[in-house]
Design a protein around this motif. Structure first.
Motif, PDB file in Angstrom:
ATOM      1  N   GLU A  29      10.642  12.052  67.222  1.00  0.00           N
ATOM      2  CA  GLU A  29      11.073  10.968  66.335  1.00  0.00           C
ATOM      3  C   GLU A  29      11.193  11.439  64.885  1.00  0.00           C
ATOM      4  OE1 GLU A  29      12.119   7.789  66.886  1.00  0.00           O
ATOM      5  OE2 GLU A  29      12.081   8.295  69.006  1.00  0.00           O
ATOM      6  N   ILE A  30      10.295  12.297  64.446  1.00  0.00           N
ATOM      7  CA  ILE A  30      10.376  12.831  63.080  1.00  0.00           C
ATOM      8  C   ILE A  30      11.632  13.667  62.916  1.00  0.00           C
ATOM      9  CG2 ILE A  30       9.315  14.440  61.451  1.00  0.00           C
ATOM     10  CD1 ILE A  30       6.587  13.394  62.459  1.00  0.00           C
ATOM     11  N   TYR A  32      14.331  13.502  64.732  1.00  0.00           N
ATOM     12  CA  TYR A  32      15.459  12.576  64.849  1.00  0.00           C
ATOM     13  C   TYR A  32      15.713  11.868  63.525  1.00  0.00           C
ATOM     14  CZ  TYR A  32      17.855   8.225  66.095  1.00  0.00           C
ATOM     15  OH  TYR A  32      18.716   7.164  66.126  1.00  0.00           O
ATOM     16  N   SER A  33      14.651  11.402  62.880  1.00  0.00           N
ATOM     17  CA  SER A  33      14.828  10.686  61.616  1.00  0.00           C
ATOM     18  C   SER A  33      15.388  11.600  60.530  1.00  0.00           C
ATOM     19  CB  SER A  33      13.524  10.044  61.160  1.00  0.00           C
ATOM     20  OG  SER A  33      12.596  11.020  60.745  1.00  0.00           O
ATOM     21  N   THR A  36      19.262  12.418  61.534  1.00  0.00           N
ATOM     22  CA  THR A  36      20.178  11.309  61.292  1.00  0.00           C
ATOM     23  C   THR A  36      20.206  10.926  59.815  1.00  0.00           C
ATOM     24  OG1 THR A  36      18.461   9.686  61.872  1.00  0.00           O
ATOM     25  CG2 THR A  36      19.974  10.374  63.633  1.00  0.00           C
ATOM     26  N   GLY A  37      19.078  11.090  59.127  1.00  0.00           N
ATOM     27  CA  GLY A  37      19.067  10.841  57.684  1.00  0.00           C
ATOM     28  C   GLY A  37      19.984  11.795  56.943  1.00  0.00           C
ATOM     29  N   ARG A  80      16.766   5.797  55.881  1.00  0.00           N
ATOM     30  CA  ARG A  80      16.844   6.102  57.313  1.00  0.00           C
ATOM     31  C   ARG A  80      15.535   6.694  57.836  1.00  0.00           C
ATOM     32  NH1 ARG A  80      18.628   4.524  62.051  1.00  0.00           N
ATOM     33  NH2 ARG A  80      18.798   6.255  63.489  1.00  0.00           N
ATOM     34  N   VAL A  81      14.982   7.658  57.113  1.00  0.00           N
ATOM     35  CA  VAL A  81      13.738   8.291  57.555  1.00  0.00           C
ATOM     36  C   VAL A  81      12.612   7.268  57.609  1.00  0.00           C
ATOM     37  CG1 VAL A  81      11.981   9.985  56.927  1.00  0.00           C
ATOM     38  CG2 VAL A  81      14.389  10.607  56.808  1.00  0.00           C
ATOM     39  N   SER A  83      12.807   3.950  57.833  1.00  0.00           N
ATOM     40  CA  SER A  83      13.026   2.909  58.837  1.00  0.00           C
ATOM     41  C   SER A  83      12.720   3.407  60.249  1.00  0.00           C
ATOM     42  CB  SER A  83      14.449   2.357  58.755  1.00  0.00           C
ATOM     43  OG  SER A  83      15.390   3.346  59.119  1.00  0.00           O
ATOM     44  N   VAL A  84      13.093   4.643  60.565  1.00  0.00           N
ATOM     45  CA  VAL A  84      12.793   5.189  61.896  1.00  0.00           C
ATOM     46  C   VAL A  84      11.293   5.370  62.072  1.00  0.00           C
ATOM     47  CG1 VAL A  84      13.043   7.209  63.384  1.00  0.00           C
ATOM     48  CG2 VAL A  84      15.039   6.261  62.245  1.00  0.00           C
ATOM     49  N   LEU A  85      10.617   5.884  61.060  1.00  0.00           N
ATOM     50  CA  LEU A  85       9.181   6.121  61.189  1.00  0.00           C
ATOM     51  C   LEU A  85       8.375   4.823  61.212  1.00  0.00           C
ATOM     52  CD1 LEU A  85       8.772   9.311  59.008  1.00  0.00           C
ATOM     53  CD2 LEU A  85       9.067   9.129  61.475  1.00  0.00           C
ATOM     54  N   ARG A  87       9.545   2.012  62.484  1.00  0.00           N
ATOM     55  CA  ARG A  87       9.790   1.507  63.834  1.00  0.00           C
ATOM     56  C   ARG A  87       8.902   2.237  64.855  1.00  0.00           C
ATOM     57  NH1 ARG A  87      15.293   2.916  65.369  1.00  0.00           N
ATOM     58  NH2 ARG A  87      14.333   4.707  66.328  1.00  0.00           N
TER      59      ARG A  87
END
Length: 93
Positions: A29-30, A32-33, A36-37, A80-81, A83-85, A87
């Motif tokens: 997830e890290i 990925y964030s 995508t960021g 983005r980073v 919000s993903v973290l 979540r």
């Protein structure tokens, strides 16, 4: 928590393997964030800075457009980073 190692097979206990799977999920997830960021930041930068690349702007306008593009790209990356973290944290609870 206790982590044990089955000496005969060399495998971790189910508790330890579950913990490792959880750490792997967080790592994915890290990454990925961050990935995508970076993509979002690049897209935002080029979308806002494209007039400076296409037309010949005065030096002041060129600096202003590039500054706005940079600020928006950084903001998009951070958003983005985070919000993903966030979540991920909510799902983990």
């Amino acid at each position: 928590m206790r982590f044990t190692n089955d000496e005969e097979t060399g495998c971790l206990s189910s508790e330890a393997s579950s913990r490792q799977a959880s750490r792997d999920t967080v790592t994915v997830e890290i990454v990925y964030s961050l990935f995508t960021g970076a993509i979002i930041a690049a897209l935002l930068f080029f979308a806002v800075a494209s007039p400076a690349f296409i037309w010949e702007l005065s030096r002041g306008w060129h600096s202003a457009v590039m500054g706005m593009a940079s600020a928006l790209a950084v903001g998009g990356f951070v958003y983005r980073v985070v919000s993903v973290l966030v979540r991920l944290r909510k799902v983990a609870e």
